[in-house]
Design a protein around this motif. Sequence first.
Motif, PDB file in Angstrom:
ATOM      1  N   LYS A 120       0.823  -1.210   0.000  1.00  0.00           N
ATOM      2  CA  LYS A 120       0.000   0.000   0.000  1.00  0.00           C
ATOM      3  C   LYS A 120       0.859   1.264   0.000  1.00  0.00           C
ATOM      4  CE  LYS A 120      -4.311  -1.744   1.912  1.00  0.00           C
ATOM      5  NZ  LYS A 120      -5.398  -1.507   2.875  1.00  0.00           N
ATOM      6  N   GLN A 121       1.714   1.355  -0.989  1.00  0.00           N
ATOM      7  CA  GLN A 121       2.562   2.526  -1.174  1.00  0.00           C
ATOM      8  C   GLN A 121       2.194   3.194  -2.492  1.00  0.00           C
ATOM      9  OE1 GLN A 121       6.517   0.921  -0.982  1.00  0.00           O
ATOM     10  NE2 GLN A 121       6.506   0.763   1.247  1.00  0.00           N
ATOM     11  N   ALA A 122       1.995   4.505  -2.453  1.00  0.00           N
ATOM     12  CA  ALA A 122       1.576   5.234  -3.652  1.00  0.00           C
ATOM     13  C   ALA A 122       2.300   6.563  -3.748  1.00  0.00           C
ATOM     14  CB  ALA A 122       0.067   5.458  -3.630  1.00  0.00           C
ATOM     15  N   LEU A 123       2.368   7.059  -4.981  1.00  0.00           N
ATOM     16  CA  LEU A 123       2.977   8.364  -5.246  1.00  0.00           C
ATOM     17  C   LEU A 123       1.902   9.288  -5.795  1.00  0.00           C
ATOM     18  CD1 LEU A 123       5.475  10.231  -5.653  1.00  0.00           C
ATOM     19  CD2 LEU A 123       5.676   9.236  -7.949  1.00  0.00           C
ATOM     20  N   ALA A 124       1.739  10.443  -5.166  1.00  0.00           N
ATOM     21  CA  ALA A 124       0.789  11.445  -5.639  1.00  0.00           C
ATOM     22  C   ALA A 124       1.572  12.587  -6.277  1.00  0.00           C
ATOM     23  CB  ALA A 124      -0.068  11.965  -4.489  1.00  0.00           C
TER      24      ALA A 124
ATOM     25  N   TRP B  99      -2.975   4.066   3.344  1.00  0.00           N
ATOM     26  CA  TRP B  99      -1.872   3.922   2.392  1.00  0.00           C
ATOM     27  C   TRP B  99      -0.741   4.850   2.810  1.00  0.00           C
ATOM     28  CZ3 TRP B  99      -1.336   1.624  -2.725  1.00  0.00           C
ATOM     29  CH2 TRP B  99      -2.363   0.737  -3.037  1.00  0.00           C
ATOM     30  N   THR B 100       0.471   4.491   2.410  1.00  0.00           N
ATOM     31  CA  THR B 100       1.611   5.383   2.582  1.00  0.00           C
ATOM     32  C   THR B 100       1.743   6.204   1.301  1.00  0.00           C
ATOM     33  OG1 THR B 100       2.734   3.820   4.028  1.00  0.00           O
ATOM     34  CG2 THR B 100       4.076   5.564   3.040  1.00  0.00           C
ATOM     35  N   ILE B 101       1.501   7.511   1.423  1.00  0.00           N
ATOM     36  CA  ILE B 101       1.449   8.383   0.245  1.00  0.00           C
ATOM     37  C   ILE B 101       2.656   9.312   0.239  1.00  0.00           C
ATOM     38  CG2 ILE B 101       0.063  10.053  -1.021  1.00  0.00           C
ATOM     39  CD1 ILE B 101      -2.363   9.055   0.611  1.00  0.00           C
ATOM     40  N   ASP B 102       3.403   9.244  -0.835  1.00  0.00           N
ATOM     41  CA  ASP B 102       4.533  10.160  -1.046  1.00  0.00           C
ATOM     42  C   ASP B 102       4.086  11.210  -2.050  1.00  0.00           C
ATOM     43  OD1 ASP B 102       7.000  11.345  -1.046  1.00  0.00           O
ATOM     44  OD2 ASP B 102       7.942   9.866  -2.361  1.00  0.00           O
ATOM     45  N   VAL B 103       4.256  12.485  -1.712  1.00  0.00           N
ATOM     46  CA  VAL B 103       3.800  13.576  -2.577  1.00  0.00           C
ATOM     47  C   VAL B 103       5.004  14.208  -3.278  1.00  0.00           C
ATOM     48  CG1 VAL B 103       2.571  15.778  -2.682  1.00  0.00           C
ATOM     49  CG2 VAL B 103       1.829  14.010  -1.064  1.00  0.00           C
ATOM     50  N   LYS B 104       4.916  14.283  -4.603  1.00  0.00           N
ATOM     51  CA  LYS B 104       5.966  14.926  -5.389  1.00  0.00           C
ATOM     52  C   LYS B 104       5.328  15.938  -6.338  1.00  0.00           C
ATOM     53  CE  LYS B 104       9.403  12.280  -3.920  1.00  0.00           C
ATOM     54  NZ  LYS B 104      10.520  12.827  -3.100  1.00  0.00           N
ATOM     55  N   THR B 105       6.098  16.978  -6.680  1.00  0.00           N
ATOM     56  CA  THR B 105       5.624  17.929  -7.682  1.00  0.00           C
ATOM     57  C   THR B 105       5.826  17.320  -9.066  1.00  0.00           C
ATOM     58  OG1 THR B 105       7.776  19.022  -7.920  1.00  0.00           O
ATOM     59  CG2 THR B 105       6.301  19.845  -6.196  1.00  0.00           C
ATOM     60  N   GLU B 106       5.193  17.918 -10.073  1.00  0.00           N
ATOM     61  CA  GLU B 106       5.345  17.428 -11.434  1.00  0.00           C
ATOM     62  C   GLU B 106       6.800  17.547 -11.892  1.00  0.00           C
ATOM     63  OE1 GLU B 106       2.539  19.802 -13.517  1.00  0.00           O
ATOM     64  OE2 GLU B 106       0.826  18.501 -13.044  1.00  0.00           O
ATOM     65  N   GLU B 107       7.467  18.592 -11.433  1.00  0.00           N
ATOM     66  CA  GLU B 107       8.879  18.788 -11.786  1.00  0.00           C
ATOM     67  C   GLU B 107       9.737  17.697 -11.162  1.00  0.00           C
ATOM     68  OE1 GLU B 107      12.427  22.147 -11.342  1.00  0.00           O
ATOM     69  OE2 GLU B 107      10.347  22.647 -10.834  1.00  0.00           O
ATOM     70  N   GLN B 108       9.473  17.352  -9.889  1.00  0.00           N
ATOM     71  CA  GLN B 108      10.232  16.294  -9.237  1.00  0.00           C
ATOM     72  C   GLN B 108       9.938  14.935  -9.866  1.00  0.00           C
ATOM     73  OE1 GLN B 108       8.685  17.021  -5.292  1.00  0.00           O
ATOM     74  NE2 GLN B 108      10.565  18.053  -4.611  1.00  0.00           N
ATOM     75  N   ALA B 109       8.687  14.695 -10.224  1.00  0.00           N
ATOM     76  CA  ALA B 109       8.303  13.409 -10.806  1.00  0.00           C
ATOM     77  C   ALA B 109       8.923  13.208 -12.176  1.00  0.00           C
ATOM     78  CB  ALA B 109       6.781  13.311 -10.892  1.00  0.00           C
ATOM     79  N   ALA B 110       9.169  14.307 -12.877  1.00  0.00           N
ATOM     80  CA  ALA B 110       9.738  14.214 -14.218  1.00  0.00           C
ATOM     81  C   ALA B 110      11.141  13.627 -14.191  1.00  0.00           C
ATOM     82  CB  ALA B 110       9.761  15.596 -14.882  1.00  0.00           C
ATOM     83  N   THR B 111      11.826  13.753 -13.083  1.00  0.00           N
ATOM     84  CA  THR B 111      13.190  13.220 -12.958  1.00  0.00           C
ATOM     85  C   THR B 111      13.197  11.761 -12.495  1.00  0.00           C
ATOM     86  OG1 THR B 111      13.405  13.925 -10.641  1.00  0.00           O
ATOM     87  CG2 THR B 111      14.007  15.527 -12.350  1.00  0.00           C
ATOM     88  N   MET B 112      12.021  11.206 -12.214  1.00  0.00           N
ATOM     89  CA  MET B 112      11.922   9.832 -11.709  1.00  0.00           C
ATOM     90  C   MET B 112      11.542   8.876 -12.837  1.00  0.00           C
ATOM     91  SD  MET B 112       9.767  10.704  -8.224  1.00  0.00           S
ATOM     92  CE  MET B 112       9.770   8.999  -7.660  1.00  0.00           C
ATOM     93  N   ASP B 113      12.065   7.654 -12.764  1.00  0.00           N
ATOM     94  CA  ASP B 113      11.708   6.620 -13.735  1.00  0.00           C
ATOM     95  C   ASP B 113      10.520   5.840 -13.185  1.00  0.00           C
ATOM     96  OD1 ASP B 113      11.521   4.718 -15.652  1.00  0.00           O
ATOM     97  OD2 ASP B 113      13.386   3.665 -15.143  1.00  0.00           O
ATOM     98  N   LEU B 114       9.324   6.147 -13.695  1.00  0.00           N
ATOM     99  CA  LEU B 114       8.098   5.507 -13.202  1.00  0.00           C
ATOM    100  C   LEU B 114       7.552   4.481 -14.178  1.00  0.00           C
ATOM    101  CD1 LEU B 114       6.276   8.694 -11.805  1.00  0.00           C
ATOM    102  CD2 LEU B 114       7.635   7.024 -10.532  1.00  0.00           C
ATOM    103  N   SER B 115       8.338   4.194 -15.235  1.00  0.00           N
ATOM    104  CA  SER B 115       7.832   3.311 -16.284  1.00  0.00           C
ATOM    105  C   SER B 115       7.503   1.917 -15.766  1.00  0.00           C
ATOM    106  CB  SER B 115       8.856   3.196 -17.415  1.00  0.00           C
ATOM    107  OG  SER B 115      10.102   2.716 -16.911  1.00  0.00           O
ATOM    108  N   GLU B 116       8.313   1.410 -14.841  1.00  0.00           N
ATOM    109  CA  GLU B 116       8.086   0.052 -14.357  1.00  0.00           C
ATOM    110  C   GLU B 116       6.806  -0.038 -13.521  1.00  0.00           C
ATOM    111  OE1 GLU B 116      10.549  -1.365 -11.046  1.00  0.00           O
ATOM    112  OE2 GLU B 116      11.703   0.499 -11.306  1.00  0.00           O
ATOM    113  N   PHE B 117       6.386   1.090 -12.933  1.00  0.00           N
ATOM    114  CA  PHE B 117       5.158   1.084 -12.144  1.00  0.00           C
ATOM    115  C   PHE B 117       3.936   1.310 -13.027  1.00  0.00           C
ATOM    116  CE2 PHE B 117       8.526   2.811  -9.362  1.00  0.00           C
ATOM    117  CZ  PHE B 117       8.592   1.755  -8.465  1.00  0.00           C
TER     118      PHE B 117
END
Length: 492
Positions: free
Chosen positions: A303-307, A334-352
Motif C-alpha cells: 500500500k505505497q503510492a505516489l501522488a 496507504w503510505t502516500i509520497d507527494v511529489k511535484t510534477e517537476e520532481q516526478a519528471a526526474t523519476m523513472d516511473l515506467s516500471e510502475f
Amino acid sequence: MASEMGEAIRQLMQEKGISEDSVKLTIENMLKAAYKRTYGTADNAVVVFEDDLSDVTIYSRKTVVDGVYDPIIEIELEEARQLDPECEEGDEIDIPEDPKTWGRSAVSTGKQTGHQGLNESFKDNLYNEYKDKIGEIIIGYYQREKNGNIYVDLGKVEGVLPAKFQSPREKYEKNERIKALIVDIKKTTSGIQIVLSRSDPEFVRSIVELEVPEVYDKTVEIYKIVRDAGYRTKIAVYTNREDVDPVGACVGLKGNRIQNVITELLGEKIDVLKYDSDPTVFIKNALSPAEVSKVVILDAEKKQALAIVPDTQFSLAIGKQGQNVRLANRLCDWTIDVKTEEQAATMDLSEFESRKAAINLFKDDDVQETINAIAELPGIDVRVADILKEAGIADVQQFVDAYEEDALKNIEGLTADDIEAVNKIINENVEFVEESEEPSQTEAPSEADAQENAGGDAEEEYFCPECGAKITLDMTHCPKCGVEFEFEEDEE
C-alpha cells in the motif's frame, strides 16, 4: 409510625430512582447488621415486610430443645410452648425482636450499613442507566478545572473531560455549555463519573448525524473519519444511491450543514470527500483541498503510492507540518509520497505504470485498466469487500480460487447472495489473461529477429527481458537488474 415508614420507602424510590427490591434488601441488611452487632451472629435473623411496605419486623429463629446450650439460637421446649402450644422438640420458632432494645452501637452499625447499601444501589442504578449511552452525545455545564481536567455538571452525575480528550483550541468559562461524547463510565465513592471526549473522531460522527438527516437514516454512510483535533478533520462518505450526492448532502445548501459542525468544533477545518474503492481515486480525493494531477501505485501489496501534484499545489497537499498528507495516509490506510510534477519528471516511473497484471478490466471505450483488488471492481459492495479482505481474500484471483474450492461459505458475515454478486461482477467485467512465454533470462533477442520485426530499415532498440531496461548489443549483463544474456549471431 408504620405509615411513615411506607411513605419514606416510596419517597426514596421516587427521588433516587431505586427499585423496590433494592430498598427492601437495604433495609433487611441494615436490620441484620444491627442484629449481628447485638447477638454476634445474624444467621438466624429473619426479616419480614408487610405487603404494602407499611411495616417491617425482624425475628430470631430458634430451635426448640430440651436443655438450652446456646440461647441465641435455641429455646427451651417449655418456653416455646408458651408461644406456640403445638410446637415439639426439634421444631423452629420465630420470636419477634424489638430493635429499640438494642444498644447504640448496634443502631449506628445498622445506619452505616443502610447508607452504604443505598449508595451502592444508587450507583448501580445510575451505572445501568448510562452504560448503554457510551458513544452518545451528552450536554452539561462547566463546573471546575483541576490539573487540566474539566469537571462537567451533567445533572444526576458528574462528568470529567480529561486534558487528553480536549481540543487544544477550546477554552471554557464557569457554567458554559459543553457538548461531548460519552466514552467511559467509572464508579466512584460518591456515585459514578462519566468520562467525556471532544477530540474523538466519533464525536464528529455524532455531530454530523445530528446535522445531516441522510447520514442519520443511512442514505449517506460515513466510510471513515480521521482527525487532528482542533485543526483538521477528514470525512470520507459514500452512498449506494445514484440520485444522491454524498458530499453535497453533508455540506448542505451554501455549506450550512457543515458550517454548523465547524461551529460546534470552534472553527476546526473539515474536508468532506467521496470514498472510492479505486485507491488511485480515493487517494486523490483524500489529499483535498489540493489538486492532484496523478496517482501512481508503487506497491499495491505494501500500500505505497505516489501522488503527483502541480508545483503550486505542493505545500497545500503536504499541509502545515505535514498534517494534510498525514491525515490522508490514515484515511486511505496507504503510505502516500507527494511529489511535484517537476520532481516526478526526474523519476523513472515506467516500471510502475506498465507493470504486468494477471487480470485486465475492459471498459466501454475498450481501454484496458489493470485491476487486482476486489475493492477496485466496479459496483462492488464496500461491506462485502471489507469482509473478504478481513478473511485474507483481497484480490480477484484469490476470490476465484476460493470460489472454485467452495471455501467462501464459511466466512462470517458473508451470505450466499453476497458471494454470487461478487462472482457476477467478476464474470461480467474481468478477463483473465495468461502470461506469454518470455525469452530465457540468459538469452537476449537476436539482432536478426529484431530487424525482421521492424522491417530492417530503422535503427533497432533492445530491452532486457527481465526488467525492461534499455540495452545494447555489446552488453553481456543488464545494467539495471544484472541478468546475464548473450546475443545470437546472424546465420547467413
